[in-house]
Scaffold this active site. Structure first.
Site: not given
Ligand SMILES: Cc1cc2nc3c(=O)[nH]c(=O)nc-3n(C[C@H](O)[C@H](O)[C@H](O)COP(=O)(O)OP(=O)(O)OC[C@H]3O[C@@H](n4cnc5c(N)ncnc54)[C@H](O)[C@@H]3O)c2cc1C
Length: 455
Positions: A19, A21-22, A87, A178, A307, A324-325
């Site tokens: 992953g 993401g953040f 994965v 939003e 998350d 995100a934090q």
């Molecule tokens: C519409 C929306 C608005 C939001 N607004 C806010 C906000 O204003 N402020 C805030 O703080 N937070 C906000 N959030 C929440 C924030 O975006 C998340 O908490 C944050 O992105 C979580 O990060 P992460 O790295 O855990 O997961 P993610 O950012 O979801 O990243 C997960 C990554 O894993 C990859 N992945 C998933 N499954 C697999 C797999 N099986 N194999 C390979 N790769 C995989 C995905 O492609 C992705 O790139 C918002 C979320 C959404 C959906």
């Protein structure tokens, strides 16, 4: 991806991060100068800034502005390889990560796969009510929003036109709030001058929230402020209400049926399927329950962060929020643990994770936001400025920051939304056509013979 590899014979410990993401990116960056070999696997080739997805969904920003190629982000980091792949399973006993076409062995594994939309057991709603978790989702929402006005413009049946101009958003958290504010803005500010057969301002935007107030994660006073502002803009808010059915024609809101062709789902999350393959305890939403060091029970070499984790703040005992934090901080925390252990620290010496709350914010329509930073709560234009600055700061890539800022400026001064492309299926569906339009673009579902008779 087709690989088969073990760590045997490797001079450096291999860390697999799933992953980008953040959470995942922050682990990788935190290990920049460590003596490890990292493989970052993601099924997308880009890192997505989810907080701005609703702006793509409502034609404010282009998709590429809120995403950046993972390879490009990590191009200067020598100890990481990027792999594009999904994965499918993790074998904790064998320490193997499985892909569609192969497997990779690890010394440390960090699962940072985020969450997906939950329809609370009603996956059949998904077809009629897209969520907002990915670029594809955002483009689908944008397509439906823009198409709704195009269809309504040529729809002669009052009843059908009303259904086309009714937007129901399920879920009154920040995303629902939003989205509702942005759609009413599209209807009342962006489009009115461009349509001639319809008054786009008559569009109904209904926001449905199961709980007693909007945005339960935000302080009371800001939730009330958001509620008042949205109502002033024209959004109908229904609290203590649940959607029990979603079809092509509309929704059941409690006992009431509302004809609505546009339903968007912003109401809940569930863990990714790959989390189930770990075979460890999950919470009710399918997120992996982790210990204070963010590791999985009995597997100190496997961490789940962001998350995807169901984690508890060691100081307050409260759940770490899915924000995100939370993702950034758990990512950095785990990178620190791995770094120390590479240098010889023992597993027993791991610290416990504690979340630092930097505040929360949400946009409520154009040039208006609410923000809570520490004990200070504020809103309005100042809230919007703060929201904009913070979001631009966390966007990945200098180019993206410039593009987003200039687009916001342009949209603000011109009262416009520039990213109004209808992509995907462009066909419009009209019951009774008002006047002649090229037939190949229109699906007249009935009463073709009544076309042209009621302009
Ligand atoms: C519409 C929306 C608005 C939001 N607004 C806010 C906000 O204003 N402020 C805030 O703080 N937070 C906000 N959030 C929440 C924030 O975006 C998340 O908490 C944050 O992105 C979580 O990060 P992460 O790295 O855990 O997961 P993610 O950012 O979801 O990243 C997960 C990554 O894993 C990859 N992945 C998933 N499954 C697999 C797999 N099986 N194999 C390979 N790769 C995989 C995905 O492609 C992705 O790139 C918002 C979320 C959404 C959906």
């Amino acid at each position: 991806m087709n690989v088969s590899s073990t760590t045997v014979g490797q001079s450096k410990p291999r860390v697999i991060v799933i992953g980008g993401g953040f959470a995942g990116l922050n682990v990788v960056k935190g290990l920049k100068n460590s003596h490890v070999s990292i493989v970052l696997v993601d099924r997308c080739n880009y890192h997505l800034f989810q907080p701005l997805l609703y702006q793509v969904a409502t034609a404010e920003l282009e998709p590429a502005y809120i995403a950046a190629p993972i390879r490009s982000i990590l191009r200067k980091q020598d100890n990481v390889q990027v792999a594009l792949g999904e994965v499918t399973a993790v074998d904790l006993a064998e320490r193997l990560v499985h892909f569609d076409g192969g497997q990779l062995a690890y010394d440390y594994l960090v699962l940072a796969v985020g969450v997906r939309q939950s329809y609370f057991g009603h996956d059949e709603f998904r077809r009629h009510a897209p969520g907002l978790k990915s670029i594809d989702d955002a483009l689908e929402v944008r397509r439906r929003v823009l198409l709704a006005f195009e269809e309504a413009e040529w729809e002669a049946s009052d009843e059908a036109r009303r259904a086309k101009l009714t937007f129901v958003i399920v879920g009154g958290g920040p995303t629902g709030v939003e989205l509702a504010g942005a759609i009413i803005d599209v209807a009342t500010r962006t489009l009115p001058k461009e349509f001639h057969n319809i008054d786009t301002k008559t569009a109904r935007v209904i926001l449905i929230q199961g709980g007693e107030r909007l945005m339960p994660g935000m302080p009371d006073d800001l939730a009330s402020r958001a509620h008042r502002t949205l109502e002033k803009l024209g959004v109908e808010i229904r609290l203590h209400t649940r959607v029990t059915e979603v079809t092509e024609e509309g929704v059941m809101i409690g006992d009431e049926h509302v004809d609505a062709e546009n339903v968007f789902w912003a109401a809940g999350v569930q863990g990714q399927p790959v989390a189930q393959t770990l075979g460890v305890p999950l919470d009710r939403a399918g997120r992996v329950i982790v210990g204070p060091d963010m590791a999985v029970a009995d597997h100190p070499e496997v961490f789940v962060i962001g998350d995807a984790a169901s984690a508890t703040d060691a100081k307050t005992g409260r759940p770490v929020p899915g924000l995100a934090q939370g993702a950034i901080q758990t990512g950095r925390f785990v990178a620190n643990i791995i770094r120390s252990e590479i240098k010889g620290s023992k597993v027993g010496n791991r610290p416990a994770f504690s979340y630092y709350d930097k505040g929360s914010m949400a946009i409520i329509g154009r040039g208006n936001a609410v923000a809570a930073i520490g004990k200070t709560h504020f809103g309005g234009f100042l809230g919007w400025l703060t929201w904009s600055l913070v979001h631009v700061m966390f966007l990945v890539g200098f180019g993206n920051r410039l593009l987003v800022m200039s687009q916001w400026y342009w949209n603000y001064v011109r009262n416009s939304r520039q990213a109004r492309l209808i992509t995907g299926d462009p066909h419009i569906h009209i019951k009774q056509v008002r006047s002649a339009i090229p037939e190949k673009h229109v699906t007249v579902s009935d009463a073709r013979e009544t076309a042209n008779d009621s302009v």
